[in-house]
Write an enzyme that holds these catalytic residues in place. Structure first.
Site, mmCIF file in Angstrom:
data_model
loop_
_atom_site.group_PDB
_atom_site.id
_atom_site.type_symbol
_atom_site.label_atom_id
_atom_site.label_comp_id
_atom_site.label_asym_id
_atom_site.label_seq_id
_atom_site.Cartn_x
_atom_site.Cartn_y
_atom_site.Cartn_z
ATOM 1 N N HIS A 1 -6.262 8.811 -4.790
ATOM 2 C CA HIS A 1 -6.833 7.462 -4.682
ATOM 3 C C HIS A 1 -8.353 7.514 -4.899
ATOM 4 O O HIS A 1 -8.918 6.682 -5.607
ATOM 5 C CB HIS A 1 -6.601 6.863 -3.288
ATOM 6 N N LYS B 1 6.709 -2.346 5.653
ATOM 7 C CA LYS B 1 6.646 -0.933 5.234
ATOM 8 C C LYS B 1 6.480 0.050 6.401
ATOM 9 O O LYS B 1 6.572 1.249 6.187
ATOM 10 C CB LYS B 1 5.485 -0.751 4.255
HETATM 11 P P1 ADP Z 1 1.392 1.250 -3.315
HETATM 12 O O1 ADP Z 1 2.263 1.166 -2.106
HETATM 13 O O2 ADP Z 1 0.853 -0.073 -3.771
HETATM 14 O O3 ADP Z 1 1.927 2.077 -4.452
HETATM 15 P P2 ADP Z 1 -0.369 3.474 -2.831
HETATM 16 O O4 ADP Z 1 -1.404 3.586 -1.770
HETATM 17 O O5 ADP Z 1 0.764 4.453 -2.785
HETATM 18 O O6 ADP Z 1 0.098 1.991 -2.763
HETATM 19 O O7 ADP Z 1 -1.043 3.582 -4.268
HETATM 20 C C1 ADP Z 1 -2.044 2.703 -4.679
HETATM 21 C C2 ADP Z 1 -2.366 2.943 -6.142
HETATM 22 O O8 ADP Z 1 -2.887 4.255 -6.292
HETATM 23 C C3 ADP Z 1 -1.172 2.875 -7.091
HETATM 24 O O9 ADP Z 1 -1.625 2.334 -8.315
HETATM 25 C C4 ADP Z 1 -0.778 4.317 -7.276
HETATM 26 O O10 ADP Z 1 -0.137 4.518 -8.529
HETATM 27 C C5 ADP Z 1 -2.152 4.973 -7.251
HETATM 28 N N1 ADP Z 1 -2.077 6.371 -6.828
HETATM 29 C C6 ADP Z 1 -1.474 6.886 -5.737
HETATM 30 N N2 ADP Z 1 -1.604 8.231 -5.700
HETATM 31 C C7 ADP Z 1 -2.316 8.580 -6.801
HETATM 32 C C8 ADP Z 1 -2.750 9.822 -7.362
HETATM 33 N N3 ADP Z 1 -2.463 10.986 -6.786
HETATM 34 N N4 ADP Z 1 -3.461 9.784 -8.507
HETATM 35 C C9 ADP Z 1 -3.710 8.597 -9.103
HETATM 36 N N5 ADP Z 1 -3.314 7.401 -8.657
HETATM 37 C C10 ADP Z 1 -2.620 7.384 -7.521
#
Ligand code: ADP
Length: 164
Positions: A17, A41
């Site tokens: 992130h 969730k």
């Molecule tokens: P959500 O429940 O909306 O998927 P997340 O917190 O899991 O929320 O992810 C938020 C965003 O960050 C999404 O667009 C996800 O694809 C992206 N994301 C999550 N982990 C990674 C990572 N390791 N590298 C790049 N982007 C990521």
């Protein structure tokens, strides 16, 4: 002025992130990190805790705001007067869902564009879920999240175990 929203659960924020946050903050005038308050969730951290942790690890980025939100992303984007949504793409598995979401949002509010940043290869395997799983089994999560976040996860898991 280009204002973008990077929405997610961030339960908790990982280096994956943070990589997207840093890279996208350089592309826009203002980046709003939207922290989803989705009670369905049952997250490990409350939305207030997730906001606080994000604030702590992004303190060095000047053009960023961390804002909790609930409901439809497009409504939040409208209220925030943001013209762009940023999402991270890790693997093919992310693509199908992300494409559906982006197209649905575009249908609802055509002025709002979704832009995708492909993940840094170093973090392409990383997800909040696996970090929590590794931590729950006592594994070392220091390569996946900042130290401050790792400490909060360990604390939280200990607290949860003493309640269960
Ligand atoms: P959500 O429940 O909306 O998927 P997340 O917190 O899991 O929320 O992810 C938020 C965003 O960050 C999404 O667009 C996800 O694809 C992206 N994301 C999550 N982990 C990674 C990572 N390791 N590298 C790049 N982007 C990521």
């Amino acid at each position: 002025m280009l204002r973008a929203i990077y929405p997610g659960s961030f339960d908790p924020v990982t280096f994956g992130h943070l990589d997207i946050i840093k890279r996208s903050s350089r592309l826009v005038d203002e980046l709003i990190v939207g922290v989803l308050n989705n009670k369905a969730k049952s997250p490990l951290f409350s939305v207030e805790e997730r906001v606080r942790m994000l604030e702590e690890v992004t303190g060095d980025i000047p053009n960023i705001r961390i804002v909790p939100f609930g409901g439809l992303l497009v409504d939040f984007a409208r209220r925030a007067e943001a013209g762009m949504v940023i999402r991270g793409l890790r693997a093919i598995t992310d693509f199908e869902y992300e494409l559906q979401m982006a197209q649905t949002n575009h249908k609802m509010v055509p002025e709002i564009e979704t832009a995708f940043l492909t993940t840094n290869l170093e973090y392409s395997y990383l997800s909040s879920t696996t970090v929590k799983e590794v931590a729950a089994f006592g594994g070392d999560i220091s390569q996946f999240v900042p130290k401050l976040i790792a400490d909060r996860i360990t604390e939280k898991i200990k607290k949860k175990e003493s309640v269960d």
